[in-house]
Structures are given as C-alpha cells and as structure tokens.
Design a protein around this motif. Structure first.
Motif, short mmCIF file in Angstrom:
data_model
loop_
_atom_site.label_atom_id
_atom_site.label_comp_id
_atom_site.label_asym_id
_atom_site.label_seq_id
_atom_site.Cartn_x
_atom_site.Cartn_y
_atom_site.Cartn_z
N GLY A 241 -23.42 23.24 7.01
CA GLY A 241 -24.15 24.30 6.34
C GLY A 241 -25.10 23.72 5.31
N VAL A 242 -26.18 24.44 5.05
CA VAL A 242 -27.15 24.02 4.03
C VAL A 242 -27.58 25.26 3.25
CG1 VAL A 242 -29.48 23.14 3.58
CG2 VAL A 242 -28.05 22.07 5.35
N ARG A 243 -27.55 25.17 1.94
CA ARG A 243 -28.12 26.20 1.08
C ARG A 243 -28.84 25.51 -0.07
NH1 ARG A 243 -24.05 28.94 0.50
NH2 ARG A 243 -23.23 28.49 -1.58
N ILE A 244 -29.99 26.06 -0.45
CA ILE A 244 -30.77 25.55 -1.57
C ILE A 244 -31.07 26.75 -2.46
CG2 ILE A 244 -32.84 24.33 -2.32
CD1 ILE A 244 -33.08 23.26 0.58
N GLU A 245 -30.76 26.64 -3.75
CA GLU A 245 -30.92 27.80 -4.64
C GLU A 245 -31.60 27.42 -5.95
OE1 GLU A 245 -28.16 31.23 -6.80
OE2 GLU A 245 -27.25 29.38 -6.04
N ASP A 246 -32.65 28.17 -6.26
CA ASP A 246 -33.30 28.14 -7.56
C ASP A 246 -33.18 29.52 -8.18
OD1 ASP A 246 -34.07 25.56 -6.91
OD2 ASP A 246 -36.16 26.08 -6.50
N VAL A 247 -33.65 29.65 -9.43
CA VAL A 247 -33.69 30.94 -10.11
C VAL A 247 -35.12 31.20 -10.55
CG1 VAL A 247 -32.87 32.25 -12.10
CG2 VAL A 247 -31.27 30.85 -10.82
N LEU A 248 -35.62 32.42 -10.29
CA LEU A 248 -37.02 32.76 -10.51
C LEU A 248 -37.17 33.89 -11.53
CD1 LEU A 248 -37.98 33.13 -6.72
CD2 LEU A 248 -37.91 31.00 -8.07
N SER B 244 -32.22 35.00 -7.96
CA SER B 244 -31.96 33.73 -7.28
C SER B 244 -32.80 33.66 -6.01
CB SER B 244 -30.48 33.59 -6.94
OG SER B 244 -30.09 34.56 -5.99
N ALA B 245 -33.03 32.43 -5.56
CA ALA B 245 -33.76 32.17 -4.31
C ALA B 245 -32.88 31.22 -3.51
CB ALA B 245 -35.11 31.53 -4.61
N GLU B 246 -32.05 31.77 -2.59
CA GLU B 246 -31.00 30.96 -1.99
C GLU B 246 -30.77 31.21 -0.50
OE1 GLU B 246 -26.96 32.04 -3.19
OE2 GLU B 246 -27.82 33.45 -4.61
N PRO B 247 -31.76 30.96 0.32
CA PRO B 247 -31.51 31.06 1.76
C PRO B 247 -30.58 29.95 2.23
CG PRO B 247 -33.62 30.02 1.39
CD PRO B 247 -33.11 30.45 0.03
N GLY B 248 -29.97 30.16 3.37
CA GLY B 248 -29.09 29.13 3.92
C GLY B 248 -28.97 29.25 5.42
N SER C 200 -17.97 20.48 2.13
CA SER C 200 -18.56 19.32 2.81
C SER C 200 -18.31 19.38 4.30
CB SER C 200 -17.97 18.02 2.23
OG SER C 200 -16.56 17.97 2.44
N GLY C 201 -19.20 18.73 5.06
CA GLY C 201 -19.03 18.65 6.50
C GLY C 201 -18.87 20.01 7.14
N PRO C 202 -17.84 20.20 7.99
CA PRO C 202 -17.65 21.49 8.65
C PRO C 202 -17.34 22.63 7.69
CG PRO C 202 -15.79 20.02 9.08
CD PRO C 202 -16.86 19.19 8.43
#
Length: 357
Positions: free
Chosen positions: A330-337, A318-322, A191-193
C-alpha cells in the motif's frame, strides 16, 4: 486564545439567547482551556461568558481562561445548578445545544431542569471551527513542523529487523521530545503486505528489505492537530512499487492543484481519483481525498465524493490519496492544505519524492 466572542456574535442571527457547550473539543475551542471528557461546561450568552468545572480543574481554569467567569461545580451545587442560575440571570429563552454530541439522557435531564427551550445548534460550532483564523493557522503550522522533525529523525531508524511497533513508539516519543502535548491519534505504521490496510495497527512484524513502510502520524500542539503520511521503501523497489507510488503522488498533486475555497469537496476528490482510476487502480482507492483538521483530527468539511458543497476559505484539509493492493502493498501520501480563494497553501514541507532507505 479563545473564541467566546466569535460564538456570541452568531447568537442573534440564529435566534439564540445562549449556547451551551459540553463537548470536549467545543469547550476547548471556546475557552482555550482543555479539560477531559465531561469535566467541564461552557456557556456563551449575548452579554457574558462562563466556564464551569470542578475542583480538579478550577485553579488551572482560572489561570488560563480569559474573558469568562470561571465557576466551580461541587456537591450540592452541580453543573445543572450553575447553568440554571445563569439561564435565569440572563433571561435565556432559547438555549443552543450540541445535538451532534449530547446524549438523549443528558438532553432529557437538561430539558427537565432548565426553564428554557433547548435548540439544536451543533452546526454553529462546526461552521466556526471549519474556518481557521490566523492564530489557529500559526499553531497548526507549528504542530506540522514538530511532526516533520520526527519524520526526519525516524528515517534514520527504519531498517530491516526493526518492527512496526518500534517505529510507532519512536514517532510518539520524538514528537513529544520536540514539543508536542500529545499525539493526534495512534500512529499507523504498516509495512509490506500490511500496507494494504489503510488504518492498520502497528504490529510485531519485522520490516524487511524490498518493502514499503507507510507512516501516518501527527501531534497536538496548543490544542491543535497535525496530520501527515509518508511512504518510504527499504533497500529497493520493484517496477510495480514505483508505478503505484508515482500514481499516488500524481493523484495527490492533481488534488492539491484543484483545492481552493469555493471548489466542492467532490471536485477536489475527483481530481485525484481520476488519476488513480486512469492508471487502473480505481477499486484500490476506497477512502476519500481528505478531511478537515483542527482541534480534532477529523473535522468538517471534507473532500469526499459525496460532498457537493463549496469548501470555505480558511478551511484546513488533508490531501491523502492512496492505493492499496490487498495482501501485497500500500502507498499513501498526505499533506495538509489551507484553502484560499486563489488556491491553497500547503502547510507540509516534508519532501514527497520516493525515498529508498
């Protein structure tokens, strides 16, 4: 479910008389039965299949392993003796082994003990495991649904004053509660920093209002892994936080649009990376777009800048750019294809629009 016959079908084309499986994940892939560490061995020949284990697992193996003869290793008749008997019985001259996993000491011991040539053949299993069959895909979807149920519940528990460790522990409990056998890996909750640490370890840090919380987690179900990441905000977001989140989401969608069987891993990664670079965050995306998932959480092939080979139909990646701003957020979003010649099927149903709790 087992894959003995699928492995055996590859032996002739590779000029092998048999394939020795000592690696835990490959033993499971072949037999559908899990035993820990080095506590087991599978042998696939052109005529017959074997599963060797010790007395701790023999009864369980005989209940679960189908299409193979289960033999028990013990004092005075260990794994090498069982393997020697099978090699002689089937007149094996060229025996494939997992050169990517077997230690030098193990290799030397088998080379001295067995009257056959040991042939490096780890790629045989890697290529087979890269392509998921319908039954594997069904199990992986079920594993993904378990993780998504845990996500739905955990969103009700994220609030100021709760620690990263508490959220991580609850995610593990919830996945087990909904039917998982284990976690795919230790959950990442930052979380946060701390969010700028792509593989940060959950700490005693207290979640505060105005912060992002990134959760990367998954579970094992019937031996197969799920994997997902969601980043949520607590209380409110700044313009910068929203910009970073939107950029990551657009990058992920671009990568998903490019993901299909026949595309190179480099091309899929590049589609997402270009979005992040154009937004001015290029140096803040250090890892790759994705990796394959299956019996292990990290398998091949991968959607990386260095992979210029076509991705096969049936691969699950996986599809997980960040984007990671050091010491800030930080931000990351991940799906599986699941990859097909026409495109891909997204196995992850959890929504991805920015959630502010």
């Amino acid at each position: 479910m087992n894959h003995f016959a699928k492995i055996a079908a590859q032996l002739e084309s590779r000029d092998l008389d048999g394939m020795l499986l000592t690696h835990e994940a490959n033993r499971f892939y072949a037999s559908g039965f899990h035993s820990a560490g080095t506590d087991g061995m599978a042998l696939v020949t052109r005529e017959k299949f074997y599963y060797f284990t010790d007395s701790r697992y023999t009864e369980a193996a005989r209940r679960h392993v189908q299409d193979a003869e289960v033999q028990e290793a013990g004092h005075g008749r260990g794994y090498s003796a069982l393997l020697m008997e099978a090699v002689q019985r089937h007149s094996i001259q060229r025996l494939g082994f997992e050169d990517a996993y077997m230690t030098v000491r193990e290799h030397d011991a088998y080379a001295r003990a067995l009257p056959c040539e040991l042939v490096p053949a780890a790629d045989l299993l890697a290529e087979l495991r890269a392509v998921k069959d319908p039954e594997e895909l069904e199990i992986m979807i079920a594993a993904q649904r378990i993780a998504e149920k845990a996500l739905t519940d955990i969103l009700n528990e994220i609030r100021p004053g709760v620690t990263e460790k508490e959220i991580a522990a609850r995610l593990q409990y919830l996945m087990l509660h909904y039917g998982a056998e284990d976690k795919s890996f230790d959950p990442i909750v930052v979380s946060g920093p701390n969010g700028s640490l792509p593989h940060g370890v959950p700490s005693e840090k207290v979640i505060q209002a105005g912060e992002f919380v990134t959760m990367d987690f998954g579970c094992i179900y019937h031996g197969y892994c799920s994997d997902m990441t969601r980043t949520v905000a607590v209380g409110s977001v700044t313009d910068e936080m929203r910009q970073v989140y939107d950029t990551v989401l657009q990058a992920q969608l671009a990568g998903i649009a490019a993901a299909r069987a026949g595309a190179t891993g480099k091309a899929v990664d590049g589609a997402a990376r270009d979005i992040i670079r154009q937004a001015g965050y290029g140096p803040c995306f250090g890892h790759s777009f994705g990796h394959s998932v299956g019996v292990e959480i990290h398998e091949g092939p991968n959607a990386t800048p260095s992979n210029d080979k076509p991705l096969p139909a049936g691969a699950v990646i996986s599809a997980e750019p960040g984007i990671y701003l050091p010491g800030k957020l930080g931000v990351r979003i991940e799906d599986v294809l699941y990859l097909t010649p026409e495109g891909c099927q997204n196995l992850t149903l959890a929504p991805k629009e920015l959630v502010i709790l």
